[in-house]
Design an enzyme around this catalytic site. Structure first.
Site, PDB file in Angstrom:
ATOM      1  N   MET A  39      36.981  35.384  49.582  1.00  0.00           N
ATOM      2  CA  MET A  39      36.083  35.803  48.521  1.00  0.00           C
ATOM      3  C   MET A  39      34.739  36.329  49.047  1.00  0.00           C
ATOM      4  O   MET A  39      33.706  36.150  48.414  1.00  0.00           O
ATOM      5  CB  MET A  39      35.869  34.634  47.541  1.00  0.00           C
ATOM      6  N   ARG A  40      34.784  36.989  50.194  1.00  0.00           N
ATOM      7  CA  ARG A  40      33.566  37.622  50.720  1.00  0.00           C
ATOM      8  C   ARG A  40      33.773  39.122  50.739  1.00  0.00           C
ATOM      9  O   ARG A  40      34.865  39.608  51.072  1.00  0.00           O
ATOM     10  CB  ARG A  40      33.302  37.181  52.170  1.00  0.00           C
TER      11      ARG A  40
ATOM     12  N   HIS B 150      45.629  40.763  45.243  1.00  0.00           N
ATOM     13  CA  HIS B 150      44.683  40.703  44.123  1.00  0.00           C
ATOM     14  C   HIS B 150      45.454  40.371  42.848  1.00  0.00           C
ATOM     15  O   HIS B 150      46.518  40.946  42.597  1.00  0.00           O
ATOM     16  CB  HIS B 150      43.963  42.055  43.980  1.00  0.00           C
TER      17      HIS B 150
HETATM   18  C1  GAR Z   1      44.718  34.292  44.340  1.00  0.00           C
HETATM   19  O1  GAR Z   1      45.070  34.375  42.980  1.00  0.00           O
HETATM   20  C2  GAR Z   1      44.331  35.660  44.876  1.00  0.00           C
HETATM   21  O2  GAR Z   1      45.087  36.710  44.334  1.00  0.00           O
HETATM   22  C3  GAR Z   1      42.897  35.742  44.444  1.00  0.00           C
HETATM   23  O3  GAR Z   1      42.378  34.452  44.670  1.00  0.00           O
HETATM   24  C4  GAR Z   1      43.425  33.502  44.529  1.00  0.00           C
HETATM   25  C5  GAR Z   1      43.460  32.673  45.787  1.00  0.00           C
HETATM   26  O4  GAR Z   1      44.373  31.613  45.657  1.00  0.00           O
HETATM   27  N1  GAR Z   1      42.181  36.749  45.177  1.00  0.00           N
HETATM   28  C6  GAR Z   1      41.213  37.484  44.668  1.00  0.00           C
HETATM   29  O5  GAR Z   1      40.808  37.362  43.527  1.00  0.00           O
HETATM   30  C7  GAR Z   1      40.629  38.513  45.621  1.00  0.00           C
HETATM   31  N2  GAR Z   1      40.032  39.595  44.908  1.00  0.00           N
HETATM   32  P1  GAR Z   1      44.935  30.884  46.949  1.00  0.00           P
HETATM   33  O6  GAR Z   1      43.721  30.454  47.777  1.00  0.00           O
HETATM   34  O7  GAR Z   1      45.681  29.701  46.412  1.00  0.00           O
HETATM   35  O8  GAR Z   1      45.811  31.840  47.693  1.00  0.00           O
END
Ligand code: GAR
Length: 216
Positions: free
Chosen positions: A92-93, A111
């Protein structure tokens, strides 16, 4: 054939990382995880990596001067691991344009929306508020603008009338866990070719037919 070494970048729970760890456990999978990097020491995904015997590193974004210094540290760690591909998995960076350029077509992201709809945060809330009939997830090559870049694979899931963001997120997450290992396999097999801003997957077919929601 030598397996492609990848570095996985995370910030939290690491369920997508787990899906990649599980896929890489199969002998015939064409990639292996050389390093997992988190920007947060408390990320649950670090424990998942350690449990699987995978090297981990924490690069705390608060402990470095600026984004450029953070990305330089990331770059050094990734290169030292021997990885030839970077997988962002809930990382998330925002990355600097220089870092993104250095890993162009060698960095993929997952995503939780059907891009180019709903880049950024709160994708499920926004899909529900818009009255969408389908939601989904996308694996794509990373470009400098957030949540853009050539699409490798998408999965669509229906939105039900009684869904809330939590129930929808769970349905999408299940699909994420299916398409991320698939996309990684295709990239590692050298089957994904980027032409302009589109990616083509050799030997992979689109499914037949339409999903209709409501089904009537
Ligand atoms: C996931 O849903 C991924 O798609 C999202 O964060 C979550 C992480 O879950 N990513 C984003 O929003 C990036 N733009 P996880 O740590 O259990 O894989």
């Amino acid at each position: 054939m030598a397996r492609l070494k990848v570095a996985v970048l995370i910030s939290g729970r690491g369920s997508n990382l787990q899906s990649l760890i599980d896929a890489c456990a199969a002998k015939d999978f064409p990639a292996e995880i050389a390093l997992v990097i988190s920007n947060r020491a408390a990320a649950q995904g670090l424990a998942r990596a350690s449990h699987a015997g995978i090297a981990t590193a924490t690069i705390d974004h608060k402990a470095v001067a600026d984004r450029a210094a953070f990305d330089a540290a990331l770059d050094r760690a990734i290169r030292a691991s021997g990885a030839g591909l970077v997988c962002l998995a809930g990382f998330m960076r925002l990355l600097t344009p220089g870092f993104v350029a250095a890993w162009r077509d060698r960095m993929i992201n997952i995503h939780p929306s059907l891009l180019p709809a709903f880049p950024g945060l709160h994708t499920h809330e926004r899909a529900l508020a818009a009255g969408c009939r389908f939601a989904g997830c996308t694996v794509h090559f990373v470009r400098a603008e957030t949540d853009t870049g050539p699409i490798i694979a998408q999965a669509a899931v229906p939105i039900r009338t009684d869904d809330n963001a939590t129930s929808l997120a769970a349905r999408v997450l299940e699909a994420e866990h299916r398409i991320y290992p698939l996309a990684l396999r295709w990239v590692a097999e050298g089957r994904v070719r980027v032409v302009g801003e589109r990616a083509a997957v050799a030997g992979a077919e689109a499914p037949d037919g339409a999903m209709i929601n409501p089904a009537g």
